[in-house]
Design an enzyme around this catalytic site. Structure first.
Site, PDB file in Angstrom:
ATOM      1  N   HIS A  64       0.819  -1.222   0.000  1.00 33.01           N
ATOM      2  CA  HIS A  64       0.000   0.000   0.000  1.00 33.01           C
ATOM      3  C   HIS A  64       0.850   1.268   0.000  1.00 33.01           C
ATOM      4  O   HIS A  64       0.711   2.095  -0.914  1.00 33.01           O
ATOM      5  CB  HIS A  64      -0.965  -0.013   1.182  1.00 33.01           C
ATOM      6  N   HIS A  88       3.640   7.085   5.494  1.00 32.92           N
ATOM      7  CA  HIS A  88       2.444   7.795   5.953  1.00 32.92           C
ATOM      8  C   HIS A  88       1.609   7.030   6.967  1.00 32.92           C
ATOM      9  O   HIS A  88       0.807   7.638   7.695  1.00 32.92           O
ATOM     10  CB  HIS A  88       1.575   8.217   4.754  1.00 32.92           C
ATOM     11  N   GLU A  92       0.309   5.940  12.505  1.00 28.61           N
ATOM     12  CA  GLU A  92      -1.087   5.556  12.746  1.00 28.61           C
ATOM     13  C   GLU A  92      -1.243   4.071  13.042  1.00 28.61           C
ATOM     14  O   GLU A  92      -2.042   3.681  13.903  1.00 28.61           O
ATOM     15  CB  GLU A  92      -1.919   5.933  11.520  1.00 28.61           C
ATOM     16  N   ASP A  93      -0.491   3.218  12.343  1.00 26.99           N
ATOM     17  CA  ASP A  93      -0.738   1.771  12.419  1.00 26.99           C
ATOM     18  C   ASP A  93       0.369   0.963  13.088  1.00 26.99           C
ATOM     19  O   ASP A  93       0.288  -0.260  13.144  1.00 26.99           O
ATOM     20  CB  ASP A  93      -0.948   1.215  11.001  1.00 26.99           C
ATOM     21  N   ASP A 155      -3.335   8.450  -1.095  1.00 24.49           N
ATOM     22  CA  ASP A 155      -3.651   7.371  -0.152  1.00 24.49           C
ATOM     23  C   ASP A 155      -5.099   6.910  -0.327  1.00 24.49           C
ATOM     24  O   ASP A 155      -5.392   5.714  -0.437  1.00 24.49           O
ATOM     25  CB  ASP A 155      -3.406   7.880   1.269  1.00 24.49           C
TER      26      ASP A 155
END
Length: 744
Positions: A64, A88, A92-93, A155
């Site tokens: 991704h 990116h 967040e993940d 994204d």
């Protein structure tokens, strides 16, 4: 009805996930300097942080961010943007912090990644508050550095390209958000290509059947009009060359969502769509644009009122072009767009191209019109507006063509064009809409059908005895109003169905001298409810009242075989009436009602489905199950009540013919009717009825009712008719009634 396997592939396919070396070469090919050490560090860091993660599709998660980086390299953005794309999702993940990113890659990259990162859901009680704060954060970061929003759009675009692996509910939610927020953002930034791809993908997932039908119809129009398209293109090239105008000429079919939106806005069918084709003339100099316009108007007759000069008056997103619509050789309209090479690049890539022209200057000028609207939203943040107000402002600003109405207190509400005071009432609160009895618009009492204009001040008048009417559905404009009205009507109809079901079951149980109250305490009833997936006895009564479960089925579960075989009393009048209304017993017919064996089945006359087409059943009052094609325009109105939908399928192996109406648009030629009837006869197809008439000068239409065996036979007939000289279009004829018998 939403079988994904029957759908065509998505309109925009994702790029093949690149390797590190491919990504570096792609940047270099697009004229960007590449620091291979930095790129390799970012690639390795992302791979390490995401090493134990997989996407829903089962692919390694790294595919991704690598694909997002590739999309940004396609836009010829700089190395920093591509590195941010690779990183990116790490904050967040994964457990990576912004501070670590800053240590590893510097403050600039860390700040850009932080701008793209969503705000944690756990920080807010309400999900929409978290969403609003995420968008606020992204907009604020983008106002400082436009690359934040470019990374976010890439994204979202890749997520939409790979959305098929997500659950159905998530697909719809993400697609809706894309259509409401991300596509309009791309539009405001002038990124026509990204906007079009986002809209087409959202259309594909939100309305799959309409997308498939429209794609097929447009592709057929393109195939039929291929010769005319070439003639127009050749004539354009020859005329402009003779005038000494250097240019590049291309043509394209309009985006599917753009066509779909126009059809819905104008209330027309695909068969009535003509200006689906646009030619583009790209010139070196501005003066050549107006010279080319003169040549075009000398060769074809322009349609009055369809010329727009966006060069002299650019759109808010700085789009510039000349647009004119002309009549082609066969009378079909087509559009011509004329612009310079710089305008063309800005039209396709918008702010991305503009940012490159400024040689990577990340901080925009205060008066830079490309990001002026972002600056205005930044001012809202400084003024301390709450999250939901900010989100409302964002949506209003993204839809400049909408109507803005005000409450007497000065609150502003964005509504689509065509909205009424009733839409305004439901926009504020559902209860206000349910009890809306009238409205004052700018201080004057006005009908609820009144179409609002920007700047109107609307005061809603209510009355406790006022309730929604089905007629309201025909003139409210907003989805929220339509949904709330349908929900209220559904609740009322469900209450009526419960009463009908109760009377029917009580009457039958009375024959066996069994009280209904005793049945509710029976263990066999609880077992029946569990098997049917029902929570309460009232749910079972509603299904009986709607006709989706027969009283016989309930009695077979509640009574013994001896009781059923020897009822102590003769059937009552209610039972006899019910047997007459729902004779059912039609197991040998062409339609099978799944899970039911004794319901009458009737093919709807409004769409006349044939074997091979996807169908849906609708339980009518006293007339069994009405079967419609999933593409029937009446289905959307009928199935607002999910309790009355029932699963049906073609039984298969049946013999017989089915009447189908076809509407044929033709040139007004001598002997046309005879040629068409001869073509139909050659296909061993019976004609039940045929009518012919003329329309505009040189045009005619023929409506014919044929007997066909199945959808394959029907398509064979349509292809044969389309192939006849002088035939312009062949479509299924759907009668104009918008209120079929099933509403009663």
């Amino acid at each position: 009805m939403n079988d994904r396997k029957r759908q065509p592939p998505p309109p925009v396919l994702p790029p093949r996930p690149p390797g590190l070396e491919e990504l570096a070469l792609h940047l270099e090919r697009n004229g960007r300097a590449v620091d291979r050490v930095l790129l390799a560090r970012a690639w390795g860091f992302s791979a390490e942080m995401h090493k134990d993660q997989l996407r829903r599709s089962g692919e390694p998660y790294l595919t991704h961010p690598a694909s997002v980086a590739w999309l940004l390299a396609d836009l010829r953005l700089d190395l920093t943007s591509v590195v941010v794309a690779l990183l990116h999702d790490v904050v967040e993940d994964t457990l990576t912090t912004r501070e670590r990113l800053e240590r590893e890659f510097g403050a600039e990259i860390a700040e850009l990644v932080d701008g793209v990162t969503k705000i944690g859901r756990h920080l807010y009680v309400r999900k929409d508050d978290a969403q609003a704060e995420t968008f606020r954060k992204m907009i604020l970061a983008s106002a400082r550095d436009i690359r934040v929003i470019l990374v976010k759009l890439a994204d979202r675009l890749h997520n939409m390209m790979t959305l098929d692996s997500m659950p159905a509910e998530a697909r719809r939610r993400i697609a809706q958000e894309t259509l409401e927020i991300y596509a309009p953002i791309a539009n405001r930034l002038g990124m026509a290509k990204v906007k079009g791809e986002l809209e087409d993908l959202a259309f594909y997932y939100l309305w799959p059947h309409q997308f498939a039908a429209l794609q097929q119809a447009v592709n057929e129009k393109v195939r039929v009009g291929k010769v005319a398209t070439k003639q127009i293109g050749d004539r354009l090239a020859e005329s402009l060359a003779q005038a000494g105008i250097e240019c590049e000429i291309s043509h394209r079919v309009k985006r599917f969502y753009s066509i779909f939106h126009k059809l819905r806005r104008q209330g027309v069918e695909v068969s009535e769509l003509y200006d689906y084709l646009a030619f583009r003339i790209v010139t070196p100099e501005l003066r050549d644009c107006y010279a080319a316009l003169g040549v075009v108007h000398q060769n074809w007759r322009p349609i009055p009122g369809r010329f727009k000069d966006y060069i002299a008056m650019p759109k808010p997103n700085l789009y510039q072009s000349l647009h004119t619509t002309l009549l082609g050789p066969a009378g079909q309209p087509f559009e011509v767009q004329i612009r310079t090479r710089e305008m063309d690049l800005l039209a396709e890539e918008g702010i991305a191209a503009h940012w490159r022209y400024k040689e990577g200057k990340a901080e925009p000028d205060a008066l830079d019109r490309n990001v002026l609207w972002l600056r205005q939203l930044l001012d809202l943040h400084i003024e301390g507006e709450d999250s939901r107000t900010f989100m409302s402002t964002l949506k209003v600003d993204l839809y400049p063509d909408e109507v803005y109405a005000f409450s007497p207190k000065g609150d502003v509400f964005a509504l689509p064009r065509g909205a009424t005071p009733l839409d305004f009432a439901y926009r504020i609160h559902s209860d206000l809409g349910h009890h809306c009895a009238g409205a004052r618009v700018n201080g004057r009492l006005m009908p609820l059908r009144t179409v609002l204009r920007t700047g109107d001040v609307v005061e809603v008048l209510t009355h406790a005895s006022r309730h929604p009417s089905r007629d309201w559905l025909s003139w409210v404009a907003t989805p929220k109003a339509k949904t709330r009205i349908r929900q209220w009507i559904n609740m009322q109809q469900t209450a009526e169905a419960i009463q009908v079901g109760r009377r029917m079951l009580e009457k039958e149980l009375h024959r066996f001298r069994i009280p209904l109250r005793g049945v509710w305490e029976d263990e066999r009833l609880r077992s029946l409810l569990s098997d049917e997936g029902l929570a309460r006895p009232d749910d079972l009564l509603a299904r009986i009242g709607y006709g989706k479960v027969s009283v016989h089925q309930v009695l077979e579960r509640l009574l013994t075989r001896e009781q059923l075989d020897s009822p102590p009393a003769a059937p009552g009048r209610l039972r006899q009436a019910f047997d007459r209304l729902v004779p059912g017993r039609d197991a040998g017919g062409p339609i099978r009602v799944r899970g039911q064996g004794d319901l009458l089945v009737v093919l709807a006359k409004c769409c006349r489905p044939v074997p091979g087409e996807e169908i849906v059943g609708y339980v009518t009052r006293g007339r069994g199950v009405s079967v419609h094609s999933v593409d029937c325009p009446n289905v959307r109105n009928l199935l607002y009540n999910p309790e009355r939908e029932i699963e049906v399928a073609w039984a298969g192996g049946g013999e017989g013919v089915y009447p189908v109406s076809l509407f044929i648009r033709t040139e007004d030629r001598r002997g046309m009717l005879a040629k068409l009837t001869e073509a139909i006869a050659k296909l061993d197809t019976n004609i039940r009825q045929i009518e012919a008439d003329t329309e505009n000068p040189g045009r005619g239409h023929i409506e014919v009712v044929l007997d066909v065996r199945d959808s394959a036979h029907l398509e064979k007939v349509r292809r044969a008719l389309r192939g006849q000289p002088g035939v312009l279009d062949v479509s299924r004829r759907l009668p104009g009634s918008s209120r079929p018998d099933e509403f009663n």
